[in-house]
Design a protein around this motif. Structure first.
Motif, PDB file in Angstrom:
ATOM      1  N   UNK A 127       8.771  12.894  -2.429  1.00  0.00           N
ATOM      2  CA  UNK A 127       8.395  14.098  -3.179  1.00  0.00           C
ATOM      3  C   UNK A 127       7.665  15.120  -2.300  1.00  0.00           C
ATOM      4  N   UNK A 128       8.185  15.305  -1.093  1.00  0.00           N
ATOM      5  CA  UNK A 128       7.606  16.298  -0.193  1.00  0.00           C
ATOM      6  C   UNK A 128       6.340  15.856   0.506  1.00  0.00           C
ATOM      7  N   UNK A 129       5.937  14.594   0.329  1.00  0.00           N
ATOM      8  CA  UNK A 129       4.749  14.062   0.994  1.00  0.00           C
ATOM      9  C   UNK A 129       5.171  13.007   2.018  1.00  0.00           C
ATOM     10  N   UNK A 130       4.389  12.870   3.072  1.00  0.00           N
ATOM     11  CA  UNK A 130       4.610  11.807   4.052  1.00  0.00           C
ATOM     12  C   UNK A 130       3.714  10.631   3.671  1.00  0.00           C
ATOM     13  N   UNK A 131       4.335   9.546   3.254  1.00  0.00           N
ATOM     14  CA  UNK A 131       3.584   8.324   2.948  1.00  0.00           C
ATOM     15  C   UNK A 131       3.582   7.473   4.207  1.00  0.00           C
TER      16      UNK A 131
ATOM     17  N   UNK B  29       0.832  -1.206   0.000  1.00  0.00           N
ATOM     18  CA  UNK B  29       0.000   0.000   0.000  1.00  0.00           C
ATOM     19  C   UNK B  29       0.866   1.256   0.000  1.00  0.00           C
ATOM     20  N   UNK B  30       2.080   1.171   0.544  1.00  0.00           N
ATOM     21  CA  UNK B  30       2.989   2.313   0.528  1.00  0.00           C
ATOM     22  C   UNK B  30       3.351   2.687  -0.905  1.00  0.00           C
ATOM     23  N   UNK B  31       3.669   1.694  -1.721  1.00  0.00           N
ATOM     24  CA  UNK B  31       4.012   1.953  -3.112  1.00  0.00           C
ATOM     25  C   UNK B  31       2.833   2.550  -3.862  1.00  0.00           C
ATOM     26  N   UNK B  32       1.639   2.027  -3.610  1.00  0.00           N
ATOM     27  CA  UNK B  32       0.451   2.547  -4.281  1.00  0.00           C
ATOM     28  C   UNK B  32       0.165   3.980  -3.858  1.00  0.00           C
ATOM     29  N   UNK B  33       0.331   4.284  -2.572  1.00  0.00           N
ATOM     30  CA  UNK B  33       0.025   5.619  -2.066  1.00  0.00           C
ATOM     31  C   UNK B  33       1.026   6.657  -2.545  1.00  0.00           C
ATOM     32  N   UNK B  34       2.266   6.238  -2.798  1.00  0.00           N
ATOM     33  CA  UNK B  34       3.305   7.187  -3.198  1.00  0.00           C
ATOM     34  C   UNK B  34       2.977   7.890  -4.508  1.00  0.00           C
TER      35      UNK B  34
ATOM     36  N   UNK C  16      -3.083  -0.450   5.340  1.00  0.00           N
ATOM     37  CA  UNK C  16      -3.494   0.844   4.816  1.00  0.00           C
ATOM     38  C   UNK C  16      -2.312   1.801   4.731  1.00  0.00           C
ATOM     39  N   UNK C  17      -2.419   2.731   3.808  1.00  0.00           N
ATOM     40  CA  UNK C  17      -1.453   3.826   3.709  1.00  0.00           C
ATOM     41  C   UNK C  17      -2.206   5.113   3.446  1.00  0.00           C
ATOM     42  N   UNK C  18      -1.693   6.209   4.012  1.00  0.00           N
ATOM     43  CA  UNK C  18      -2.275   7.527   3.839  1.00  0.00           C
ATOM     44  C   UNK C  18      -1.203   8.484   3.351  1.00  0.00           C
ATOM     45  N   UNK C  19      -1.612   9.466   2.586  1.00  0.00           N
ATOM     46  CA  UNK C  19      -0.697  10.505   2.099  1.00  0.00           C
ATOM     47  C   UNK C  19      -0.969  11.766   2.904  1.00  0.00           C
ATOM     48  N   UNK C  20      -0.012  12.146   3.754  1.00  0.00           N
ATOM     49  CA  UNK C  20      -0.186  13.272   4.660  1.00  0.00           C
ATOM     50  C   UNK C  20       0.876  14.334   4.401  1.00  0.00           C
ATOM     51  N   UNK C  21       0.643  15.498   4.967  1.00  0.00           N
ATOM     52  CA  UNK C  21       1.658  16.544   4.948  1.00  0.00           C
ATOM     53  C   UNK C  21       2.699  16.217   6.016  1.00  0.00           C
TER      54      UNK C  21
END
Length: 230
Positions: free
Chosen positions: A113-117, A24-29, A63-68
């Protein structure tokens, strides 16, 4: 319950759903901030230090989330995961949620790329684990199978709540919730060798102090912390 597909209509957030995915980390990135990825199975789930995450199909929350990016994010996510689980647990600095001395959930944060995965794995309805894993599940702790949807919804809410806190509040809450933050005899495995001592609190940056028997303090920046004798 175990073996059943997640009921997406019962979730309070829109998610990118996979029946199976490498990670899920790869997908969320590949997704924008605010995105959530949920999978029934990971064929190459990521853990810390290159370890894999045991992802039995239809049994856990993967699960993975894309956060600031923000300070103390891993500690805030540990607090959120512990609240979502809803049973008494311990937080092993910096990223493990423990029940009865065994790992029930884990957190992984990577900057892309500046995002927290953010990856969060929770062992929900597993009934057994490979012998080399010191793990447990919510089902093993509760003695019954659990629906995963309420736990996911609670996780969504808790992540929003705890990541919005200021760093001082996160440190205070984590210190209260974790037996590892202070006064715990630990062994730390680092690239340069093994450190043994007693934990002596967290720094403002969320790093762990370990006081050796000679009275000197060592700052632990990453994981590898285990209870002495375990």
């Amino acid at each position: 319950m175990k073996g059943q597909r997640l009921d997406l209509s019962a979730l309070t957030r829109r998610v990118h759903y996979y029946s199976s995915v490498d990670s899920t980390m790869n997908a969320a990135a590949k997704l924008p901030a605010g995105s959530i990825v949920v999978a029934e199975e990971q064929t190459a789930g990521l853990g810390r230090h290159g370890h894999s995450w045991h992802s039995e199909p239809y049994a856990g929350i993967y699960s993975s989330m894309v956060l600031e990016p923000r300070p103390l994010l891993t500690l805030a996510l540990g607090l959120a995961t512990a609240e979502a689980i809803g049973v008494p647990c311990d937080l092993r600095w910096p990223n493990d949620v423990m029940i009865g001395g065994r790992k029930a959930a884990g957190i992984l944060v990577q900057l892309v790329d500046g995002k927290a995965i953010v990856g969060i794995g929770i062992n929900v309805n597993h009934t057994a684990f490979p012998p080399e894993l010191e793990a447990t599940s919510l089902r093993m702790a509760a003695g019954r199978a659990l629906a995963r949807e309420p736990i996911l919804n609670a996780l969504f809410e808790a992540v929003e709540t705890y990541t919005a806190l200021d760093p001082e509040a996160i440190l205070t809450l984590f210190t209260r919730a974790s037996s590892y933050a202070s006064g715990r005899r630990v062994v730390v495995h680092e690239p340069g060798g093994v450190i043994e001592g007693t934990t002596a609190g967290l720094t403002a940056e969320g790093f762990l102090r370990v006081r050796r028997d000679d009275g000197t303090d060592t700052l632990i920046v990453a994981g590898g912390v285990r209870a002495a004798g375990s």
